[in-house]
Design a protein around this motif. Structure first.
Motif, short mmCIF file in Angstrom:
data_model
loop_
_atom_site.label_atom_id
_atom_site.label_comp_id
_atom_site.label_asym_id
_atom_site.label_seq_id
_atom_site.Cartn_x
_atom_site.Cartn_y
_atom_site.Cartn_z
N VAL A 138 0.83 -1.20 0.00
CA VAL A 138 0.00 0.00 0.00
C VAL A 138 0.87 1.26 0.00
CG1 VAL A 138 -1.73 1.32 1.30
CG2 VAL A 138 -1.94 -1.16 1.11
N VAL A 139 1.84 1.32 0.90
CA VAL A 139 2.62 2.56 1.01
C VAL A 139 3.65 2.70 -0.10
CG1 VAL A 139 2.23 2.81 3.48
CG2 VAL A 139 4.29 1.65 2.68
N GLY A 140 4.09 1.60 -0.70
CA GLY A 140 5.07 1.67 -1.79
C GLY A 140 4.57 2.50 -2.97
N PRO A 141 3.41 2.17 -3.53
CA PRO A 141 2.89 2.97 -4.65
C PRO A 141 2.63 4.43 -4.26
CG PRO A 141 1.74 0.88 -4.52
CD PRO A 141 2.58 0.98 -3.29
N LEU A 142 2.19 4.66 -3.03
CA LEU A 142 1.96 6.03 -2.58
C LEU A 142 3.29 6.80 -2.50
CD1 LEU A 142 -0.74 5.33 0.15
CD2 LEU A 142 -1.11 6.29 -2.13
N ALA A 143 4.33 6.15 -2.03
CA ALA A 143 5.65 6.78 -1.97
C ALA A 143 6.15 7.11 -3.38
CB ALA A 143 6.64 5.88 -1.25
N GLU A 144 5.96 6.19 -4.30
CA GLU A 144 6.39 6.43 -5.69
C GLU A 144 5.66 7.63 -6.29
OE1 GLU A 144 6.12 2.86 -8.05
OE2 GLU A 144 7.26 1.72 -6.57
N VAL A 199 2.26 9.72 3.84
CA VAL A 199 1.38 8.84 4.60
C VAL A 199 1.74 8.91 6.08
CG1 VAL A 199 1.09 7.21 2.69
CG2 VAL A 199 2.82 6.77 4.41
N PHE A 200 0.77 8.59 6.90
CA PHE A 200 0.97 8.31 8.32
C PHE A 200 0.24 7.01 8.56
CE2 PHE A 200 0.17 8.26 12.80
CZ PHE A 200 1.34 8.75 13.33
N VAL A 201 0.87 6.06 9.24
CA VAL A 201 0.29 4.74 9.41
C VAL A 201 0.11 4.40 10.89
CG1 VAL A 201 0.60 2.27 8.97
CG2 VAL A 201 1.35 3.94 7.27
N ALA A 202 -1.05 3.87 11.22
CA ALA A 202 -1.32 3.28 12.53
C ALA A 202 -1.78 1.86 12.27
CB ALA A 202 -2.37 4.09 13.28
N SER A 203 -1.04 0.91 12.78
CA SER A 203 -1.38 -0.49 12.53
C SER A 203 -2.21 -1.07 13.66
CB SER A 203 -0.11 -1.32 12.35
OG SER A 203 0.58 -0.89 11.21
N THR A 204 -3.13 -1.94 13.29
CA THR A 204 -3.93 -2.67 14.28
C THR A 204 -3.57 -4.15 14.17
OG1 THR A 204 -5.81 -3.25 12.86
CG2 THR A 204 -5.82 -1.05 13.85
N PHE A 205 -4.18 -4.95 15.00
CA PHE A 205 -3.94 -6.39 14.93
C PHE A 205 -4.37 -6.95 13.59
CE2 PHE A 205 -4.89 -10.85 15.65
CZ PHE A 205 -3.78 -11.27 16.38
N HIS A 206 -5.43 -6.38 13.00
CA HIS A 206 -6.02 -6.93 11.79
C HIS A 206 -5.60 -6.26 10.49
CE1 HIS A 206 -8.61 -9.57 14.05
NE2 HIS A 206 -8.95 -8.56 14.81
N ALA A 207 -5.30 -4.99 10.53
CA ALA A 207 -5.00 -4.27 9.29
C ALA A 207 -4.27 -2.98 9.63
CB ALA A 207 -6.29 -3.98 8.53
N ASP A 208 -3.95 -2.23 8.60
CA ASP A 208 -3.26 -0.97 8.77
C ASP A 208 -4.18 0.18 8.39
OD1 ASP A 208 -0.58 -2.17 9.31
OD2 ASP A 208 -0.90 -2.95 7.29
#
Length: 128
Positions: free
Chosen positions: A78-84, A89-98
């Motif tokens: 997910v973040v790779g294409p956004l970086a390109e 981005v700012f990411v907060a991860s949960t047990f199930h998803a980001d």
């Protein structure tokens, strides 16, 4: 979905604010979504008020079915294409998803980039 890391994402209905509280160890209220405590202070993610000042972020979250914690490459996909595309981005991860936050003015662009990378994005909560 061609890639094993292609995901179904959904735009979260709320807009978010990301704050840095350099001298806090815990926020003064319980209106937060995510907290990260680090040596340089506390980072707080909270729902942004419609009339609030500051940068607003739109959230993208795994829409259907969690992935196991041992599945490699899910966040990078997910973040790779956004970086390109030079989308912050700012990411907060949960047990199930980001929960991947992108600046509100770049939300539609971010959705296009993610769809171009093979992800499916439910945009029913995306404000134009």
């Amino acid at each position: 979905m061609s890639s094993p890391t292609a995901q179904r994402l959904s735009v979260v209905p709320s807009a978010f604010a990301v704050e840095h509280l350099p001298h806090a160890t815990f926020p003064e209220d319980d209106e937060w979504i995510a907290l990260v405590r680090a040596p340089e202070g506390l980072t707080v993610v909270r729902e942004a008020w419609p009339s609030g000042s500051g940068e607003r972020w739109i959230g993208l979250y795994g829409a259907a079915g969690a992935h196991d914690l041992d599945v490699p490459g899910m966040l990078a996909a997910v973040v790779g294409p956004l970086a390109e595309a030079a989308i912050p981005v700012f990411v907060a991860s949960t047990f199930h998803a980001d929960l991947v936050l992108v600046p509100e003015p770049r939300a539609e662009e971010a959705v296009g980039v993610l769809e171009g990378a093979g992800h499916r994005v439910d945009t029913r909560h995306l404000r134009s």
